[in-house]
Design a protein around this motif. Structure first.
Motif, PDB file in Angstrom:
ATOM      1  N   PRO A  72       0.825  -1.215   0.000  1.00 32.08           N
ATOM      2  CA  PRO A  72       0.000   0.000   0.000  1.00 32.08           C
ATOM      3  C   PRO A  72       0.858   1.264   0.000  1.00 32.08           C
ATOM      4  CG  PRO A  72       0.062  -0.979   2.180  1.00 32.08           C
ATOM      5  CD  PRO A  72       0.761  -1.935   1.281  1.00 32.08           C
ATOM      6  N   PRO A  73       0.244   2.430  -0.209  1.00 30.64           N
ATOM      7  CA  PRO A  73       0.993   3.698  -0.139  1.00 30.64           C
ATOM      8  C   PRO A  73       1.635   3.886   1.226  1.00 30.64           C
ATOM      9  CG  PRO A  73      -1.140   4.028  -1.160  1.00 30.64           C
ATOM     10  CD  PRO A  73      -1.139   2.632  -0.634  1.00 30.64           C
ATOM     11  N   VAL A  74       2.620   4.768   1.296  1.00 39.85           N
ATOM     12  CA  VAL A  74       3.450   4.899   2.479  1.00 39.85           C
ATOM     13  C   VAL A  74       2.664   5.333   3.700  1.00 39.85           C
ATOM     14  CG1 VAL A  74       4.087   7.299   1.971  1.00 39.85           C
ATOM     15  CG2 VAL A  74       5.653   5.846   3.300  1.00 39.85           C
ATOM     16  N   TRP A  75       1.559   6.075   3.533  1.00 38.71           N
ATOM     17  CA  TRP A  75       0.806   6.577   4.678  1.00 38.71           C
ATOM     18  C   TRP A  75      -0.177   5.542   5.251  1.00 38.71           C
ATOM     19  CZ3 TRP A  75       0.339   8.534  -0.278  1.00 38.71           C
ATOM     20  CH2 TRP A  75      -0.851   8.243  -0.951  1.00 38.71           C
ATOM     21  N   LEU A  76      -0.314   4.400   4.596  1.00 34.82           N
ATOM     22  CA  LEU A  76      -1.183   3.345   5.098  1.00 34.82           C
ATOM     23  C   LEU A  76      -0.363   2.290   5.844  1.00 34.82           C
ATOM     24  CD1 LEU A  76      -3.570   2.753   2.057  1.00 34.82           C
ATOM     25  CD2 LEU A  76      -3.982   4.165   4.072  1.00 34.82           C
ATOM     26  N   GLU A  77      -1.058   1.524   6.656  1.00 29.95           N
ATOM     27  CA  GLU A  77      -0.391   0.464   7.392  1.00 29.95           C
ATOM     28  C   GLU A  77       0.187  -0.567   6.420  1.00 29.95           C
ATOM     29  OE1 GLU A  77      -1.352  -2.890  10.857  1.00 29.95           O
ATOM     30  OE2 GLU A  77      -2.916  -1.506  10.157  1.00 29.95           O
ATOM     31  N   GLY A  78       1.426  -0.892   6.602  1.00 31.68           N
ATOM     32  CA  GLY A  78       2.112  -1.821   5.719  1.00 31.68           C
ATOM     33  C   GLY A  78       2.850  -1.136   4.585  1.00 31.68           C
ATOM     34  N   GLY A  79       2.731   0.187   4.495  1.00 31.15           N
ATOM     35  CA  GLY A  79       3.417   0.926   3.439  1.00 31.15           C
ATOM     36  C   GLY A  79       4.915   0.976   3.647  1.00 31.15           C
ATOM     37  N   MET A  80       5.638   1.229   2.576  1.00 34.21           N
ATOM     38  CA  MET A  80       7.098   1.275   2.614  1.00 34.21           C
ATOM     39  C   MET A  80       7.575   2.609   2.050  1.00 34.21           C
ATOM     40  SD  MET A  80       7.719  -2.566   1.073  1.00 34.21           S
ATOM     41  CE  MET A  80       9.501  -2.390   1.064  1.00 34.21           C
ATOM     42  N   LYS A  81       8.589   3.200   2.706  1.00 41.08           N
ATOM     43  CA  LYS A  81       9.099   4.486   2.234  1.00 41.08           C
ATOM     44  C   LYS A  81       9.806   4.348   0.891  1.00 41.08           C
ATOM     45  CE  LYS A  81      13.435   4.095   4.848  1.00 41.08           C
ATOM     46  NZ  LYS A  81      14.297   4.740   5.862  1.00 41.08           N
ATOM     47  N   GLU A  82      10.189   3.135   0.538  1.00 37.04           N
ATOM     48  CA  GLU A  82      10.810   2.918  -0.777  1.00 37.04           C
ATOM     49  C   GLU A  82       9.792   3.025  -1.903  1.00 37.04           C
ATOM     50  OE1 GLU A  82      11.085   0.872   1.742  1.00 37.04           O
ATOM     51  OE2 GLU A  82      13.208   0.903   2.339  1.00 37.04           O
ATOM     52  N   HIS A  83       8.509   2.859  -1.586  1.00 36.52           N
ATOM     53  CA  HIS A  83       7.441   2.931  -2.586  1.00 36.52           C
ATOM     54  C   HIS A  83       6.361   3.874  -2.058  1.00 36.52           C
ATOM     55  CE1 HIS A  83       9.296  -0.483  -4.635  1.00 36.52           C
ATOM     56  NE2 HIS A  83       9.307  -1.131  -3.479  1.00 36.52           N
TER      57      HIS A  83
END
Length: 307
Positions: A72-83
């Motif tokens: 998911p996007p970075v601001w959602l749970e499970g998000g990654m700053k690389e994506h």
């Protein structure tokens, strides 16, 4: 030799003053219009993204990472700053694919309008200026094209030909020229009856010279406006055809293709289809805002500039 230098300097100074005055006038008109300013900013950013996509994109758009699928996007749970905008079902970076998608959308939009505009401008000038039998024949051809739904016509042609980027550009261009032909023809019919055209004929100026030097510059404002607005509709058309699988083919990245790939994941990975849809919407709105401002500025019948 001494007198030529001051004259040359004076001419250059006059040209610079005219250019400066023209720039100030257009800047004043642009920033007076809120929609025009917003449209220019959005359109300018989209073009910059398309030009510098290899530099601005964090990843190659087709690099797959099966260890990071449907992130998911970075601001959602499970998000990654690389994506920052997440990944798709094959682990490809969404931000990179959206950035590269601007290249295809603008390329198809602009090039298709250039093809359609060149054909429509030529036939519109000929039909409007000469009239008579030539006008009747060309307008019947235009009526025949308008009698067939545009999208259906494009689908039939693309169904016969092999889908691809160049094929899509020329098919859209060859089916949309009638819009420009009718617009230019109507303007030419009114312009050719003006006094300066009659004066040019009186002194023996040839028709091709009159068309190029006198008629063409006077139809360009309307042509520029309709061309700008047509880029927006062409981008939507390209996305629709790519969504159906008849437009730009993989591995070339297109927003329509991304929408098609994400429709099966709307319930679980909504970002795969949402972000390309937002990119299409923002791009089209920006171009429409810019075209709306150009219409207000270039249309002599417009008395006030929209705010």
């Amino acid at each position: 030799m001494q007198t030529e230098q001051p004259v040359k300097h004076l001419r250059n100074h006059t040209t610079e003053n005219r250019l400066a005055n023209w720039t100030r006038r257009w800047a004043r008109l642009l920033f007076k219009s809120k929609t025009g300013t917003i449209g220019l900013i959005i359109t300018g950013l989209i073009f910059l993204l398309a030009i510098f996509a290899p530099v601005l994109s964090p990843y190659h758009p087709n690099v797959q990472n099966y260890a990071a699928m449907n992130v998911p996007p970075v601001w959602l749970e499970g998000g990654m700053k690389e994506h920052l905008l997440g990944t798709d079902n094959l682990g490809r970076d969404m931000l990179s694919r959206i950035i590269y998608g601007t290249q295809v959308s603008l390329l198809v939009g602009v090039c298709s309008v250039v093809v359609a505009g060149a054909i429509g401008m030529f036939f519109g000038l000929i039909a409007g200026y000469y009239g008579g039998f030539i006008d009747n024949v060309l307008m019947r051809i235009v009526d025949a094209f308008l009698a067939i739904p545009n999208v259906l016509f494009i689908l039939v042609i693309l169904g016969v030909l092999s889908p691809g980027l160049l094929t899509l550009i020329f098919v859209i261009g060859l089916t949309n020229w009638v819009i420009y032909a009718r617009l230019v023809r109507g303007d030419v019919i009114s312009i050719k009856e003006r006094e300066f055209i009659k004066a040019a004929r009186t002194i023996g100026t040839k028709n091709p010279v009159i068309i190029c030097k006198h008629v063409l510059p006077n139809v360009m404002p309307s042509f520029i406006v309709i061309s700008t607005l047509s880029v927006a509709t062409t981008i939507v058309l390209e996305a629709s055809l790519s969504y159906l699988g008849l437009g730009v083919q993989p591995p070339t990245v297109s927003w329509g293709g991304m929408l098609s790939a994400g429709r099966d994941y709307l319930a679980t990975s909504w970002w795969i289809a949402t972000f390309p849809g937002l990119a299409i919407m923002i791009t089209v709105l920006g171009i429409i805002f810019l075209g709306d401002w150009l219409r207000d500025v270039l249309d002599p019948r417009s008395q006030t500039l929209r705010s």
